[in-house]
Design a protein around this motif. Structure first.
Motif, PDB file in Angstrom:
ATOM      1  N   VAL A  16       0.840  -1.197   0.000  1.00 45.20           N
ATOM      2  CA  VAL A  16       0.000   0.000   0.000  1.00 45.20           C
ATOM      3  C   VAL A  16       0.874   1.245   0.000  1.00 45.20           C
ATOM      4  O   VAL A  16       0.656   2.186  -0.778  1.00 45.20           O
ATOM      5  CB  VAL A  16      -0.944   0.006   1.220  1.00 45.20           C
ATOM      6  N   GLN A  19       2.602   1.832  -3.375  1.00 49.53           N
ATOM      7  CA  GLN A  19       1.671   2.255  -4.417  1.00 49.53           C
ATOM      8  C   GLN A  19       1.253   3.709  -4.219  1.00 49.53           C
ATOM      9  O   GLN A  19       1.132   4.472  -5.184  1.00 49.53           O
ATOM     10  CB  GLN A  19       0.454   1.336  -4.433  1.00 49.53           C
ATOM     11  N   LEU A  20       1.052   4.111  -2.972  1.00 51.84           N
ATOM     12  CA  LEU A  20       0.689   5.507  -2.704  1.00 51.84           C
ATOM     13  C   LEU A  20       1.821   6.458  -3.095  1.00 51.84           C
ATOM     14  O   LEU A  20       1.587   7.506  -3.705  1.00 51.84           O
ATOM     15  CB  LEU A  20       0.353   5.682  -1.221  1.00 51.84           C
ATOM     16  N   HIS A 216      -3.763  -2.804  -3.875  1.00 51.09           N
ATOM     17  CA  HIS A 216      -4.198  -1.858  -4.901  1.00 51.09           C
ATOM     18  C   HIS A 216      -5.620  -1.370  -4.609  1.00 51.09           C
ATOM     19  O   HIS A 216      -5.926  -0.184  -4.776  1.00 51.09           O
ATOM     20  CB  HIS A 216      -4.136  -2.521  -6.273  1.00 51.09           C
ATOM     21  N   THR A 219      -5.401   1.113  -1.843  1.00 49.38           N
ATOM     22  CA  THR A 219      -4.861   2.362  -2.368  1.00 49.38           C
ATOM     23  C   THR A 219      -5.932   3.171  -3.085  1.00 49.38           C
ATOM     24  O   THR A 219      -6.086   4.377  -2.853  1.00 49.38           O
ATOM     25  CB  THR A 219      -3.682   2.071  -3.322  1.00 49.38           C
TER      26      THR A 219
END
Length: 313
Positions: A16, A19-20, A216, A219
């Motif tokens: 997470v 991805q952020l 994902h 996110t």
């Protein structure tokens, strides 16, 4: 966007966080400092314990937090503490929940009465009427004694003064899974040429998700304003029977043994495989545009490789 993550260093968290950051957001994670993981250099880390959120509050009160993601609110008190501590410094909460809130899960583990079903559950499906699902098998000083995601959800969705988003997660597999979801079969495949399933267990279906794909979904729910005041199921859009799941592991492990189905096989105590546990993820796909970023074949192979290299003795 400024995102604060409570947790963030185990299993789902690093995915997470990465991805952020990749999307250009500023991320601060609050954790105990007990898990080593590689995070982007831009991530701000604060060491502490969620049982003392006052320390965290003091360190982030100068920040403008757009979203606070709670990776592991296990109990009602966990949710209350977060809401009371941070409602005036964040614009939205994102809380991770579980498919174990559904009534079907209660029937699966034998604490909920009613007929077994094969229904696919949506976010509107009935939740358990029996709370504290593990209280009968745990001690009062054990975290499981106070565990219940239903109570967590109720606090965030009903008692928070700022908008909240709840994500109901399935059985998650992938690298760094300390529950080693595949190990029960991989261990047998390493030492035997036969795996035997009870006929009812062989037909049992449950929803799953690969760790990076579930991250994902988290996110997307964290950065999309449309997710405010919503509950979302997260899962693959297919659900294997247990027999199909074992066959899939066999194929990717390249095991040449046999999978047998036998009425006399032993079924795990406290587990009623006549009750399926399949959820629909249509809502998050339609509303937030969620779709898997790692193909299933790649995810299952990554999981097998990691579990073989890291499984405990």
């Amino acid at each position: 966007m400024n995102v604060l993550i409570i947790g963030g260093t185990r299993f789902l968290g690093p995915y997470v966080t990465k991805q952020l950051v990749k999307l250009g957001h500023n991320v601060t994670i609050f954790h105990r400092g007990q898990t080593n993981c590689t995070l982007p250099d831009s991530v701000n880390e604060i060491i502490g314990d969620r049982n003392n959120l006052k320390d965290l509050r003091q360190q982030i009160q100068h920040l403008s937090i757009d979203v606070l993601v709670d990776m592991f609110p296990y109990s009602e008190q966990d949710a209350i503490d977060v809401i009371e501590s941070f409602s005036d410094v964040t614009k939205r909460f994102v809380a991770l929940s579980s498919v174990d809130v559904y009534q079907a899960y209660g029937r699966l583990i034998g604490i909920e009465k009613g007929e077994f079903t094969t229904d696919i559950m949506t976010e509107e499906s009935p939740v358990r009427t029996v709370i504290y699902p593990y209280r009968a098998i745990s001690k009062e000083d054990d975290w499981q004694y106070h565990y219940d995601k239903i109570l967590v959800e109720q606090q965030f969705m009903r008692n928070s003064s700022v908008p909240s988003t709840v994500l109901r997660l399935p059985m998650i597999y992938g690298p760094n899974d300390r529950q080693f979801r595949l190990s029960q079969y991989l261990k047998t495949m390493k030492t035997s040429n036969e795996i035997t399933l009870h006929s009812t267990e062989a037909k049992w279906r449950t929803s799953r998700g690969f760790v990076e794909n579930v991250a994902h979904a988290i996110t997307l729910a964290s950065v999309d304003p449309k997710a405010a005041n919503q509950i979302y199921n997260v899962a693959e859009d297919f659900a294997f029977t247990e027999l199909e799941w074992v066959k899939t592991i066999k194929e990717h492990y390249k095991w040449d043994g046999q999978i047998l189905v036998d009425e006399a096989a032993v079924v795990l105590d406290g587990f009623n495989p006549e009750q399926h546990l399949v959820i629909s993820s249509k809502k998050i796909r339609d509303e937030l545009g969620y779709k898997e970023i790692v193909p299933f074949e790649e995810g299952i192979q990554q999981t097998i490789t990691w579990e073989l290299a890291n499984a405990p003795e």
